[in-house]
Motif scaffolding. Structure first.
Motif: not given
Length: 292
Positions: A254-275
């Motif tokens: 999904a990151i690769a697709e987004a960057i390929g589509a011109g998205f340069r600001h990637i926010v990765l949503g971390l599910p809880s609980p956090y390891p």
């Protein structure tokens, strides 16, 4: 925020079904990892996932605490609901946080969750907040962005008489540390919100998922920019992508697709609980591994 060709990566810790010290631990760890450039909270007053009676922290109060205990990360709320706080009050809150963190705030704002959504609707009823239709929300957002920018930049008090916002002797002191003002990130996918983004946003964020829809929405933003004579490239494209700790492969795709589509600001949503060590895991498995 300077525009660059290389993508920037950040994390989102939705402050629901977790404790304050859980979130603080993750942000402190991320603050020490240069590959993670920004960190975000969300703006809900009650949980929208997990047990409906579980904990959920007020976003801006929590952000102020985290701002005081980090040194490098850019930080913000993805995104503030314009329905929850009067805009002039929000401008004051944000200026305070920008001062606390020494000018690291990215100001995220949106029209607010659809009150028709059952889990979102109960927030309004539970807190005595009015809810209005989508047209009201978009018009209010446009006026809010205008008022907030003026409060951050104008040296003299002013009156404002809009359709939805009325201010007399409006003034903000101290101003934000950042000049002329913190970057404004507008989040959302609806056409009316995209029109507001075309006029006011330095960054535009959309939740990931359907990359084809994301691309169509980005193209629509381009069109709205062209209609008002703004260079579409002046708005950084931002996307929120959910993370799976067990299956990092789809997130990498999904990151690769987004960057390929011109998205340069990637926010990765971390599910809880956090390891333990989750920020290092994100860096190794999702950020630096892209280049391997």
């Amino acid at each position: 925020m300077p525009h660059s060709l290389h993508p920037s990566f950040g994390i989102m810790t939705a402050p629901q079904q977790v404790g304050y010290h859980d979130v603080l631990r993750v942000w402190r760890e991320a603050d020490a990892i240069p590959q993670i450039e920004h960190a975000w909270l969300f703006d809900h007053l009650m949980p929208i996932a997990g047990g409906p009676d579980g904990p959920a922290y007020e976003g801006w109060t929590l952000l102020a605490a985290l701002a005081a205990q980090t040194r490098r990360l850019r930080l913000g709320v993805l995104v503030t609901s314009n329905r929850f706080r009067p805009p002039a009050m929000l401008a004051k809150i944000a200026a305070t946080v920008d001062d606390i963190c020494g000018g690291r705030l990215d100001f995220g704002i949106g029209a607010g969750s659809r009150p028709g959504h059952p889990l979102a609707r109960r927030e309004y009823d539970a807190h005595g907040l009015p809810f209005h239709d989508a047209a009201h929300a978009a018009e209010s957002l446009a006026e809010a962005c205008t008022v907030i920018r003026r409060l951050w930049t104008e040296a003299e008090p002013f009156d404002f008489h809009g359709t939805h916002i009325r201010l007399t002797g409006a003034f903000c002191n101290p101003k934000p540390v950042q000049r002329p003002h913190p970057p404004i990130l507008i989040g959302g996918r609806s056409s009316p919100t995209l029109r507001v983004a075309a006029e006011h946003a330095d960054l535009w964020n959309i939740p990931g998922g359907d990359i084809d829809d994301v691309v169509r929405r980005s193209a629509l933003l381009d069109r709205y920019c062209a209609e008002i004579g703004r260079d579409p490239a002046s708005i950084t494209r931002s996307i929120h992508l959910p993370v799976s700790y067990d299956r990092p492969g789809p997130t990498r795709d999904a990151i690769a697709e987004a960057i390929g589509a011109g998205f340069r600001h990637i926010v990765l949503g971390l599910p809880s609980p956090y390891p333990d060590g989750v920020a290092r895991w994100v860096t190794d498995e999702l950020i630096t591994s892209r280049n391997n």
